[in-house]
Motif scaffolding. Structure first.
Motif, mmCIF file in Angstrom:
data_model
loop_
_atom_site.group_PDB
_atom_site.id
_atom_site.type_symbol
_atom_site.label_atom_id
_atom_site.label_comp_id
_atom_site.label_asym_id
_atom_site.label_seq_id
_atom_site.Cartn_x
_atom_site.Cartn_y
_atom_site.Cartn_z
ATOM 1 N N LEU A 49 51.743 -27.325 10.984
ATOM 2 C CA LEU A 49 51.716 -25.980 10.404
ATOM 3 C C LEU A 49 50.494 -25.207 10.881
ATOM 4 O O LEU A 49 50.583 -24.049 11.298
ATOM 5 N N SER A 50 49.333 -25.852 10.833
ATOM 6 C CA SER A 50 48.097 -25.206 11.267
ATOM 7 C C SER A 50 48.171 -24.799 12.735
ATOM 8 O O SER A 50 47.752 -23.696 13.113
ATOM 9 N N HIS A 51 48.692 -25.670 13.566
ATOM 10 C CA HIS A 51 48.801 -25.371 14.997
ATOM 11 C C HIS A 51 49.767 -24.215 15.257
ATOM 12 O O HIS A 51 49.492 -23.349 16.101
ATOM 13 N N VAL A 52 50.888 -24.186 14.536
ATOM 14 C CA VAL A 52 51.849 -23.091 14.708
ATOM 15 C C VAL A 52 51.235 -21.766 14.266
ATOM 16 O O VAL A 52 51.418 -20.727 14.925
ATOM 17 N N GLN A 53 50.493 -21.785 13.181
ATOM 18 C CA GLN A 53 49.848 -20.559 12.700
ATOM 19 C C GLN A 53 48.821 -20.048 13.709
ATOM 20 O O GLN A 53 48.712 -18.838 13.939
ATOM 21 N N ARG A 54 48.067 -20.941 14.302
ATOM 22 C CA ARG A 54 47.115 -20.521 15.342
ATOM 23 C C ARG A 54 47.854 -19.963 16.555
ATOM 24 O O ARG A 54 47.436 -18.954 17.131
ATOM 25 N N HIS A 55 48.919 -20.633 16.939
ATOM 26 C CA HIS A 55 49.722 -20.182 18.073
ATOM 27 C C HIS A 55 50.241 -18.763 17.823
ATOM 28 O O HIS A 55 50.227 -17.914 18.728
ATOM 29 N N ARG A 56 50.690 -18.495 16.602
ATOM 30 C CA ARG A 56 51.177 -17.166 16.248
ATOM 31 C C ARG A 56 50.078 -16.119 16.396
ATOM 32 O O ARG A 56 50.289 -15.062 17.004
ATOM 33 N N GLY A 57 48.904 -16.400 15.840
ATOM 34 C CA GLY A 57 47.813 -15.429 15.887
ATOM 35 C C GLY A 57 47.348 -15.136 17.298
ATOM 36 O O GLY A 57 47.097 -13.978 17.657
ATOM 37 N N LEU A 58 47.228 -16.195 18.103
ATOM 38 C CA LEU A 58 46.793 -15.998 19.488
ATOM 39 C C LEU A 58 47.835 -15.234 20.300
ATOM 40 O O LEU A 58 47.502 -14.342 21.081
ATOM 41 N N ASN A 59 49.108 -15.579 20.121
ATOM 42 C CA ASN A 59 50.175 -14.867 20.818
ATOM 43 C C ASN A 59 50.173 -13.384 20.457
ATOM 44 O O ASN A 59 50.299 -12.525 21.336
ATOM 45 N N TYR A 60 50.033 -13.099 19.180
ATOM 46 C CA TYR A 60 50.053 -11.710 18.724
ATOM 47 C C TYR A 60 48.872 -10.938 19.320
ATOM 48 O O TYR A 60 49.015 -9.800 19.760
ATOM 49 N N GLY A 61 47.702 -11.588 19.338
ATOM 50 C CA GLY A 61 46.540 -10.936 19.924
ATOM 51 C C GLY A 61 46.704 -10.678 21.408
ATOM 52 O O GLY A 61 46.393 -9.587 21.903
ATOM 53 N N VAL A 62 47.219 -11.676 22.132
ATOM 54 C CA VAL A 62 47.419 -11.523 23.579
ATOM 55 C C VAL A 62 48.440 -10.420 23.865
ATOM 56 O O VAL A 62 48.242 -9.580 24.762
ATOM 57 N N MET A 63 49.523 -10.404 23.109
ATOM 58 C CA MET A 63 50.565 -9.407 23.336
ATOM 59 C C MET A 63 50.109 -7.994 22.982
ATOM 60 O O MET A 63 50.689 -7.015 23.448
ATOM 61 N N LYS A 64 49.032 -7.913 22.194
ATOM 62 C CA LYS A 64 48.455 -6.606 21.869
ATOM 63 C C LYS A 64 47.314 -6.227 22.798
ATOM 64 O O LYS A 64 46.731 -5.157 22.674
ATOM 65 N N GLY A 65 46.962 -7.137 23.724
ATOM 66 C CA GLY A 65 45.972 -6.774 24.720
ATOM 67 C C GLY A 65 44.765 -7.679 24.859
ATOM 68 O O GLY A 65 43.958 -7.492 25.768
ATOM 69 N N CYS A 71 43.958 -18.317 27.143
ATOM 70 C CA CYS A 71 43.588 -19.654 27.622
ATOM 71 C C CYS A 71 43.749 -20.727 26.539
ATOM 72 O O CYS A 71 43.851 -21.915 26.855
ATOM 73 N N GLN A 72 43.774 -20.324 25.266
ATOM 74 C CA GLN A 72 43.895 -21.295 24.182
ATOM 75 C C GLN A 72 45.348 -21.649 23.863
ATOM 76 O O GLN A 72 45.614 -22.652 23.200
ATOM 77 N N ILE A 73 46.274 -20.828 24.335
ATOM 78 C CA ILE A 73 47.673 -20.997 23.932
ATOM 79 C C ILE A 73 48.285 -22.254 24.533
ATOM 80 O O ILE A 73 49.041 -22.973 23.866
ATOM 81 N N LEU A 74 47.963 -22.561 25.776
ATOM 82 C CA LEU A 74 48.538 -23.730 26.429
ATOM 83 C C LEU A 74 48.172 -25.008 25.687
ATOM 84 O O LEU A 74 49.016 -25.900 25.498
ATOM 85 N N ASP A 75 46.899 -25.126 25.260
ATOM 86 C CA ASP A 75 46.484 -26.304 24.505
ATOM 87 C C ASP A 75 47.267 -26.430 23.203
ATOM 88 O O ASP A 75 47.675 -27.537 22.812
ATOM 89 N N LEU A 76 47.483 -25.304 22.540
ATOM 90 C CA LEU A 76 48.215 -25.343 21.271
ATOM 91 C C LEU A 76 49.665 -25.761 21.475
ATOM 92 O O LEU A 76 50.226 -26.486 20.655
ATOM 93 N N HIS A 78 50.666 -27.821 23.659
ATOM 94 C CA HIS A 78 50.580 -29.269 23.834
ATOM 95 C C HIS A 78 50.391 -29.966 22.492
ATOM 96 O O HIS A 78 51.055 -30.982 22.208
ATOM 97 N N PHE A 79 49.514 -29.422 21.636
ATOM 98 C CA PHE A 79 49.275 -30.024 20.319
ATOM 99 C C PHE A 79 50.553 -30.038 19.475
ATOM 100 O O PHE A 79 50.863 -31.025 18.802
ATOM 101 N N ILE A 80 51.300 -28.928 19.506
ATOM 102 C CA ILE A 80 52.522 -28.839 18.700
ATOM 103 C C ILE A 80 53.576 -29.811 19.219
ATOM 104 O O ILE A 80 54.281 -30.467 18.436
ATOM 105 N N SER A 81 53.700 -29.928 20.525
ATOM 106 C CA SER A 81 54.632 -30.906 21.093
ATOM 107 C C SER A 81 54.248 -32.325 20.679
ATOM 108 O O SER A 81 55.116 -33.154 20.372
ATOM 109 N N GLU A 82 52.956 -32.607 20.648
ATOM 110 C CA GLU A 82 52.489 -33.919 20.188
ATOM 111 C C GLU A 82 52.794 -34.119 18.712
ATOM 112 O O GLU A 82 53.172 -35.219 18.291
#
Length: 286
Positions: A49-65, A71-76, A78-82
């Protein structure tokens, strides 16, 4: 023969009592084992849950500019797949449920590059995944009879962890994501302002209940207060005055503080069940 009858009855009564006690002991051991398995599962689900929430926030920030967050999204990912791999290989029950199947399918959609998404659709799909995980935690609590866990000394229930703490952390996660996007874009709409105000009000109501269970944690209170203050002071102003990564980190400190408390409480319960300390299941009447 008459003298043997009382002795025989006494022996039968003793055997019956021993059998009853043995039956109750075996059932208690079996229940404790399942509850311990359930606690391990909801710990793993919370990490996902924590990893998905971080992924959401980073994606939203990147898509807004805020490209620097990419650079942090790829690691997340990987963490979620694990997380998914670990849960599927450690819990046979959950991996066969429809709920888990829906979670993995929803995550698979979100692994598509964020450039193929419309920003709000990506945010909504993440919200959907978060709700699915929260529902899965509730399902696990019921399946493993975790709501029955209380302590002898205080009769304290730990239900607030999944009934209040996790939903509050999710509200904070949405505020983190939305504010990161606003900081990245450099402006906010009237709809953004209304959404953030509603989320903050809901958090404040929930926190009043949470503080009744989370005692003597001044650092956590400070982190949450600082984060919520930054919404008014740095986000919902004429022009956002905080860098996206700085705001994201403020939110992460607040959310991680709640999750650290969650993990400590689950570890406490697991430790007591493992050592058969004074934690007991309470069976409610139907």
């Amino acid at each position: 023969m008459d003298n043997l009858m009382p002795v025989l009855l006494l022996v039968l009564a003793a055997v019956g009592l021993i059998s009853l006690l043995s039956f109750r002991y075996v059932n208690q051991r079996r229940l404790r084992s399942r509850q311990r398995e359930g606690l391990n599962l909801i710990q793993a689900l919370q990490r996902m849950l924590s990893h998905v929430q971080r992924h959401r926030g980073l994606n939203y920030g990147v898509m807004k500019g805020a490209i620097e967050l990419d650079c942090q999204i790829l690691d997340l990912k990987h963490f979620i797949s694990e997380d998914i791999h670990r849960i599927e290989h450690s819990n046979q029950w959950l991996s066969t449920t429809d709920s888990w199947g829906t979670i993995t399918k929803t995550w698979a959609k979100l692994t598509n590059p964020h450039g193929t998404w419309i920003c709000e659709a990506n945010f909504s799909k993440h919200n959907e995944l978060v709700e699915l995980i929260l529902d899965c935690i509730d399902l696990s609590v019921t399946e493993y009879q975790l709501i029955q866990l209380q302590t002898f000394d205080t009769d304290r229930s730990y239900g607030y962890l999944w009934q209040e703490l996790l939903p509050t952390a999710e509200l904070l996660g949405q505020v983190r994501a939305l504010g990161t996007g606003i900081a990245a874009a450099g402006y906010h709409s009237d709809e953004d302002r209304v959404r953030l105000h509603e989320l903050v009000r809901a958090i404040e109501v929930n926190m009043d209940c949470l503080w009744m269970n989370i005692l003597n944690n001044q650092q956590l209170e400070r982190d949450i207060d600082l984060f919520l203050s930054s919404v008014d002071d740095s986000i919902i102003v004429r022009k956002p005055s905080i860098m996206p990564h700085e705001y994201f980190n403020l939110g992460t400190a607040a959310i991680d503080g709640l999750y650290n408390h969650y993990q400590l409480e689950i570890n406490h319960l697991t430790d007591h069940i493992f050592r058969e300390s004074p934690i007991h299941p309470i069976f409610n009447s139907p």
